[in-house]
Design a protein around this motif. Structure first.
Motif, mmCIF file in Angstrom:
data_model
loop_
_atom_site.group_PDB
_atom_site.id
_atom_site.type_symbol
_atom_site.label_atom_id
_atom_site.label_comp_id
_atom_site.label_asym_id
_atom_site.label_seq_id
_atom_site.Cartn_x
_atom_site.Cartn_y
_atom_site.Cartn_z
ATOM 1 N N PRO A 113 0.800 -1.234 0.000
ATOM 2 C CA PRO A 113 0.000 0.000 0.000
ATOM 3 C C PRO A 113 0.832 1.282 0.000
ATOM 4 O O PRO A 113 0.324 2.344 -0.370
ATOM 5 C CB PRO A 113 -0.829 -0.129 1.277
ATOM 6 C CG PRO A 113 -0.060 -1.070 2.149
ATOM 7 C CD PRO A 113 0.582 -2.032 1.222
ATOM 8 N N ASP A 114 2.106 1.179 0.394
ATOM 9 C CA ASP A 114 2.956 2.369 0.423
ATOM 10 C C ASP A 114 3.692 2.605 -0.901
ATOM 11 O O ASP A 114 4.405 3.598 -1.039
ATOM 12 C CB ASP A 114 3.979 2.257 1.565
ATOM 13 C CG ASP A 114 3.309 2.216 2.931
ATOM 14 O OD1 ASP A 114 2.236 2.845 3.076
ATOM 15 O OD2 ASP A 114 3.839 1.546 3.839
ATOM 16 N N GLU A 115 3.525 1.683 -1.845
ATOM 17 C CA GLU A 115 4.154 1.829 -3.157
ATOM 18 C C GLU A 115 3.134 2.325 -4.167
ATOM 19 O O GLU A 115 1.944 2.013 -4.072
ATOM 20 C CB GLU A 115 4.708 0.487 -3.657
ATOM 21 C CG GLU A 115 5.881 -0.052 -2.873
ATOM 22 C CD GLU A 115 6.435 -1.320 -3.530
ATOM 23 O OE1 GLU A 115 6.228 -1.513 -4.747
ATOM 24 O OE2 GLU A 115 7.061 -2.112 -2.814
ATOM 25 N N ALA A 116 3.621 3.075 -5.146
ATOM 26 C CA ALA A 116 2.743 3.450 -6.268
ATOM 27 C C ALA A 116 2.434 2.189 -7.060
ATOM 28 O O ALA A 116 3.351 1.462 -7.459
ATOM 29 C CB ALA A 116 3.431 4.479 -7.148
ATOM 30 N N PRO A 117 1.160 1.875 -7.291
ATOM 31 C CA PRO A 117 0.829 0.652 -8.014
ATOM 32 C C PRO A 117 1.295 0.700 -9.468
ATOM 33 O O PRO A 117 1.320 1.762 -10.090
ATOM 34 C CB PRO A 117 -0.698 0.574 -7.922
ATOM 35 C CG PRO A 117 -1.145 1.951 -7.609
ATOM 36 C CD PRO A 117 -0.035 2.612 -6.867
ATOM 37 N N VAL A 118 1.701 -0.444 -9.970
ATOM 38 C CA VAL A 118 2.116 -0.593 -11.369
ATOM 39 C C VAL A 118 1.222 -1.643 -12.023
ATOM 40 O O VAL A 118 0.491 -2.359 -11.338
ATOM 41 C CB VAL A 118 3.602 -1.010 -11.461
ATOM 42 C CG1 VAL A 118 4.505 0.073 -10.876
ATOM 43 C CG2 VAL A 118 3.842 -2.339 -10.757
ATOM 44 N N PRO A 119 1.228 -1.764 -13.349
ATOM 45 C CA PRO A 119 0.327 -2.731 -14.008
ATOM 46 C C PRO A 119 0.545 -4.161 -13.556
ATOM 47 O O PRO A 119 -0.392 -4.961 -13.542
ATOM 48 C CB PRO A 119 0.655 -2.551 -15.495
ATOM 49 C CG PRO A 119 1.198 -1.173 -15.606
ATOM 50 C CD PRO A 119 1.949 -0.934 -14.321
ATOM 51 N N GLY A 120 1.785 -4.507 -13.183
ATOM 52 C CA GLY A 120 2.070 -5.872 -12.773
ATOM 53 C C GLY A 120 1.993 -6.836 -13.938
ATOM 54 O O GLY A 120 1.761 -6.459 -15.093
ATOM 55 N N CYS A 121 2.177 -8.110 -13.635
ATOM 56 C CA CYS A 121 2.172 -9.124 -14.697
ATOM 57 C C CYS A 121 0.814 -9.213 -15.381
ATOM 58 O O CYS A 121 0.739 -9.420 -16.589
ATOM 59 C CB CYS A 121 2.578 -10.476 -14.125
ATOM 60 S SG CYS A 121 4.329 -10.550 -13.703
ATOM 61 N N HIS A 122 -0.256 -9.062 -14.611
ATOM 62 C CA HIS A 122 -1.585 -9.125 -15.227
ATOM 63 C C HIS A 122 -1.751 -8.007 -16.246
ATOM 64 O O HIS A 122 -2.132 -8.249 -17.398
ATOM 65 C CB HIS A 122 -2.675 -9.045 -14.159
ATOM 66 C CG HIS A 122 -4.057 -9.146 -14.718
ATOM 67 N ND1 HIS A 122 -4.810 -8.044 -15.047
ATOM 68 C CD2 HIS A 122 -4.814 -10.227 -15.041
ATOM 69 C CE1 HIS A 122 -5.969 -8.428 -15.536
ATOM 70 N NE2 HIS A 122 -6.000 -9.750 -15.536
ATOM 71 N N GLY A 123 -1.449 -6.788 -15.856
ATOM 72 C CA GLY A 123 -1.570 -5.665 -16.776
ATOM 73 C C GLY A 123 -0.648 -5.778 -17.964
ATOM 74 O O GLY A 123 -1.031 -5.450 -19.100
ATOM 75 N N ASN A 124 0.573 -6.255 -17.732
ATOM 76 C CA ASN A 124 1.523 -6.409 -18.837
ATOM 77 C C ASN A 124 1.083 -7.500 -19.809
ATOM 78 O O ASN A 124 1.253 -7.369 -21.029
ATOM 79 C CB ASN A 124 2.921 -6.704 -18.288
ATOM 80 C CG ASN A 124 3.543 -5.500 -17.599
ATOM 81 O OD1 ASN A 124 3.259 -4.355 -17.947
ATOM 82 N ND2 ASN A 124 4.388 -5.750 -16.615
ATOM 83 N N LEU A 125 0.509 -8.570 -19.285
ATOM 84 C CA LEU A 125 -0.002 -9.627 -20.165
ATOM 85 C C LEU A 125 -1.225 -9.144 -20.946
ATOM 86 O O LEU A 125 -1.346 -9.419 -22.149
ATOM 87 C CB LEU A 125 -0.356 -10.871 -19.347
ATOM 88 C CG LEU A 125 0.827 -11.685 -18.828
ATOM 89 C CD1 LEU A 125 0.350 -12.751 -17.845
ATOM 90 C CD2 LEU A 125 1.618 -12.324 -19.973
ATOM 91 N N VAL A 126 -2.117 -8.437 -20.268
ATOM 92 C CA VAL A 126 -3.306 -7.907 -20.962
ATOM 93 C C VAL A 126 -2.882 -7.015 -22.119
ATOM 94 O O VAL A 126 -3.408 -7.114 -23.237
ATOM 95 C CB VAL A 126 -4.211 -7.144 -19.970
ATOM 96 C CG1 VAL A 126 -5.283 -6.351 -20.711
ATOM 97 C CG2 VAL A 126 -4.863 -8.116 -18.990
ATOM 98 N N ALA A 127 -1.914 -6.130 -21.875
ATOM 99 C CA ALA A 127 -1.436 -5.238 -22.937
ATOM 100 C C ALA A 127 -0.802 -6.026 -24.079
ATOM 101 O O ALA A 127 -1.040 -5.739 -25.265
ATOM 102 C CB ALA A 127 -0.434 -4.239 -22.360
ATOM 103 N N ALA A 128 0.007 -7.028 -23.750
ATOM 104 C CA ALA A 128 0.675 -7.817 -24.784
ATOM 105 C C ALA A 128 -0.319 -8.647 -25.591
ATOM 106 O O ALA A 128 -0.238 -8.723 -26.830
ATOM 107 C CB ALA A 128 1.723 -8.724 -24.146
#
Length: 197
Positions: A102-117
């Protein structure tokens, strides 16, 4: 030709039946999330549940098979210098980061990167489910408690998957700190001709 996936990113590509996918951890302690679809029928995709069921194990290593939601073999592990992977946990996402970091800025992560790819292949987001988390070290204790530990993979370790059908494959360099001992590193891969080993 060996290709590099930059830290906290992902890619998608096609592979033909019989070809070999070699996934390499060039620096050590880096997870690579793997997901796949039947190239000719995108309603068929890799299934954690079927794979756990038919292998009768939560441990995957040489000779283990990865099954589809239709119970067909998609990949067989034919060479493996680590023999420690996870097929229980879902790919990290924006929501994962909000929950665990919760203290980190969220990133797309593997799910987001796979969805984009996969979008380049007209595959919708809701079809990206539980990935085969190559090199991920997950322990389950006698009480059923799950712990994510640093990967056991060392620099240069690899796993080779033989394709059992024509597929669209997504592969990432995982973005979650705990999964990679809080260092974000690249993943490399090669597609090798059939009968190379």
């Amino acid at each position: 030709m060996r290709q590099t996936i930059q830290p906290r990113s992902g890619t998608a590509f096609t592979i033909k039946k019989g070809e070999l996918l070699k996934v390499i951890d060039p620096e050590g302690e880096q997870v690579a999330d793997l997901y796949a679809f039947n190239e000719h029928d995108k309603e068929e995709f890799i299934s954690s549940g079927r794979s756990l069921d038919y292998n009768e194990s939560i441990q995957f290593k040489k000779s283990s098979k990865l099954y589809s939601n239709r119970s067909n073999v998609m990949f067989e592990i034919v060479e493996d210098t680590v023999e420690d992977h996870d097929f229980l946990l879902t790919p990290c996402s924006v929501d994962t980061f909000k929950h665990f970091y919760p203290d980190e800025a969220p990133v797309p992560g593997c799910h987001g990167n796979l969805v984009a790819a996969f979008s380049e292949f007209d595959i919708p987001e809701h079809h990206v489910c539980t990935t085969f988390n190559t090199f991920m070290n997950v322990e389950v204790d006698s009480a059923g408690k799950i712990a994510v530990l640093p990967p056991k993979s060392k620099a240069g370790d690899y796993t080779v998957f033989e394709a059992k059908m024509d597929m669209i494959v997504g592969l990432t360099a995982c973005s979650a700190g705990e999964s990679n001992n809080f260092r974000y590193k690249p993943i490399q891969f090669e597609i090798l001709p059939a009968n190379t080993l």
